[in-house]
Design a protein around this motif. Structure first.
Motif, PDB file in Angstrom:
ATOM      1  N   UNK A  42       9.275  17.796  -6.279  1.00  0.00           N
ATOM      2  CA  UNK A  42       9.738  16.502  -7.311  1.00  0.00           C
ATOM      3  C   UNK A  42      11.248  16.778  -7.361  1.00  0.00           C
ATOM      4  N   UNK A  43      11.931  15.568  -7.221  1.00  0.00           N
ATOM      5  CA  UNK A  43      13.286  15.550  -7.186  1.00  0.00           C
ATOM      6  C   UNK A  43      13.808  15.869  -8.575  1.00  0.00           C
ATOM      7  N   UNK A  82       4.746   9.847  -2.191  1.00  0.00           N
ATOM      8  CA  UNK A  82       5.440   9.380  -3.621  1.00  0.00           C
ATOM      9  C   UNK A  82       6.597   9.836  -3.580  1.00  0.00           C
ATOM     10  N   UNK A  83       7.160  10.820  -2.930  1.00  0.00           N
ATOM     11  CA  UNK A  83       8.572  11.224  -2.976  1.00  0.00           C
ATOM     12  C   UNK A  83       9.424  11.036  -1.734  1.00  0.00           C
ATOM     13  N   UNK A 140       0.880  -1.349   0.193  1.00  0.00           N
ATOM     14  CA  UNK A 140      -0.059  -0.007   0.033  1.00  0.00           C
ATOM     15  C   UNK A 140       0.795   1.255   0.022  1.00  0.00           C
ATOM     16  N   UNK A 141       1.825   1.190   0.595  1.00  0.00           N
ATOM     17  CA  UNK A 141       2.556   2.263   0.622  1.00  0.00           C
ATOM     18  C   UNK A 141       2.739   2.978  -0.840  1.00  0.00           C
ATOM     19  N   UNK A 176      -1.904   3.606  -5.246  1.00  0.00           N
ATOM     20  CA  UNK A 176      -1.466   3.473  -6.470  1.00  0.00           C
ATOM     21  C   UNK A 176      -0.602   4.766  -6.655  1.00  0.00           C
ATOM     22  N   UNK A 177      -0.590   5.822  -6.338  1.00  0.00           N
ATOM     23  CA  UNK A 177       0.171   6.812  -6.907  1.00  0.00           C
ATOM     24  C   UNK A 177       1.788   6.531  -5.977  1.00  0.00           C
ATOM     25  N   UNK A 178       1.590   5.854  -4.950  1.00  0.00           N
ATOM     26  CA  UNK A 178       2.862   5.601  -4.233  1.00  0.00           C
ATOM     27  C   UNK A 178       3.456   4.342  -5.119  1.00  0.00           C
ATOM     28  N   UNK A 179       2.854   3.373  -5.718  1.00  0.00           N
ATOM     29  CA  UNK A 179       3.460   2.325  -6.378  1.00  0.00           C
ATOM     30  C   UNK A 179       3.902   2.848  -7.756  1.00  0.00           C
ATOM     31  N   UNK A 180       3.192   3.761  -8.244  1.00  0.00           N
ATOM     32  CA  UNK A 180       3.978   4.460  -9.448  1.00  0.00           C
ATOM     33  C   UNK A 180       5.076   5.134  -9.277  1.00  0.00           C
TER      34      UNK A 180
END
Length: 271
Positions: free
Chosen positions: A24-25, A181-182, A7-8, A217-221
């Motif tokens: 964003x990096x 996500x980052x 999930x993460x 899902x955004x985390x997995x992307x």
């Protein structure tokens, strides 16, 4: 209880940039030459790019991001279950659309996070002139294609002129997406919700409303992009661990689900 990992990035800068409220990096990029095959990957503030210098077909997938497929000299074919084939000089494919896709020539695939373009339910056909403008903005004007120094900012700017400008994100959603996500992909969603001053159910609902895709899902992307950035100089198992996947099989499942191909196919020629 902490969210499960389900999930993460390799060449990664230390700085960061702000885009629509998210941090964003700095860009990461690599290029590989293998016999008669050349592939290039770059990820920056507004977009991620994968270029491949041969025709290729991917299996059915649902990407949680926008995808612009820009053939260099050919065309792109897209098929949705139960729908007629769509063929065009180029296509902009909306997030979460279940489809197969094929480029009949070398191509560039440009990926843009879902909140960086306005919502649109169907693929957007691009005329040959529009594809040429996008390729020129990226720095690709002939069949040689881009290098690792591709101008992703200019490419995204040109893409936005074709697809339109997005609505701004709720600041709480922008901060949650950034954390998830980052900046801290292992942070439990309950903790993210507390940090932005919401309950976890309210945060999940707000993200679905503003972005149209779940935080998990955004985390997995985000993790998949990190893993791909690490692929050229590591094994798939190490890239999976670096990105925070539970194991190599989890990375492979995510790659097939999101981009319709295996991690191995991104870095070496397949029989």
């Amino acid at each position: 209880m902490q969210d499960s990992r389900d999930d993460q990035e390799h060449r990664q800068g230390d700085g960061s940039d702000s885009v629509h409220g998210t941090m964003i990096r700095s860009p990461r990029a690599w290029a590989l030459e293998q016999n008669d095959r050349r592939i290039v990957f770059a990820s920056g503030t507004e977009a991620t790019m994968f270029a491949e210098f041969r025709p290729f077909r991917v299996t059915q997938h649902r990407l949680p991001a926008w995808k612009a497929v820009l053939p260099i000299g050919g065309h792109v074919e897209l098929r949705q279950p139960g729908r007629p084939l769509v063929a065009a000089s180029g296509l902009i494919v909306p997030p979460q659309l279940a489809h197969t896709c094929a480029a009949t020539s070398p191509y560039i695939a440009l990926f843009v996070d879902p909140w960086l373009l306005p919502c649109y339910p169907e693929p957007i056909r691009l005329a040959a002139g529009e594809v040429r403008r996008l390729l020129a903005a990226l720095g690709t004007i002939d069949s040689d294609g881009p290098d690792a120094g591709v101008d992703l900012t200019a490419g995204y700017t040109e893409l936005r002129t074709l697809a339109g400008c997005p609505s701004p994100l709720d600041p709480r959603v922008a901060h949650a997406v950034d954390l998830c996500t980052l900046r801290d992909p292992d942070m439990p969603i309950t903790s993210i919700a507390i940090e932005v001053g919401l309950s976890a159910p309210r945060l999940r609902a707000l993200v679905r409303q503003d972005v149209g895709i779940t935080l998990t899902r955004l985390r997995r992307w985000g993790r998949l992009r990190t893993a791909i950035a690490a692929l050229p100089d590591s094994t798939a198992a190490l890239a999976a661990a670096t990105a925070g996947f539970a194991d190599q099989a989890h990375l492979a499942r995510t790659a097939r689900d999101f981009i319709g191909r295996t991690p191995a196919s991104l870095r070496r020629a397949e029989a």
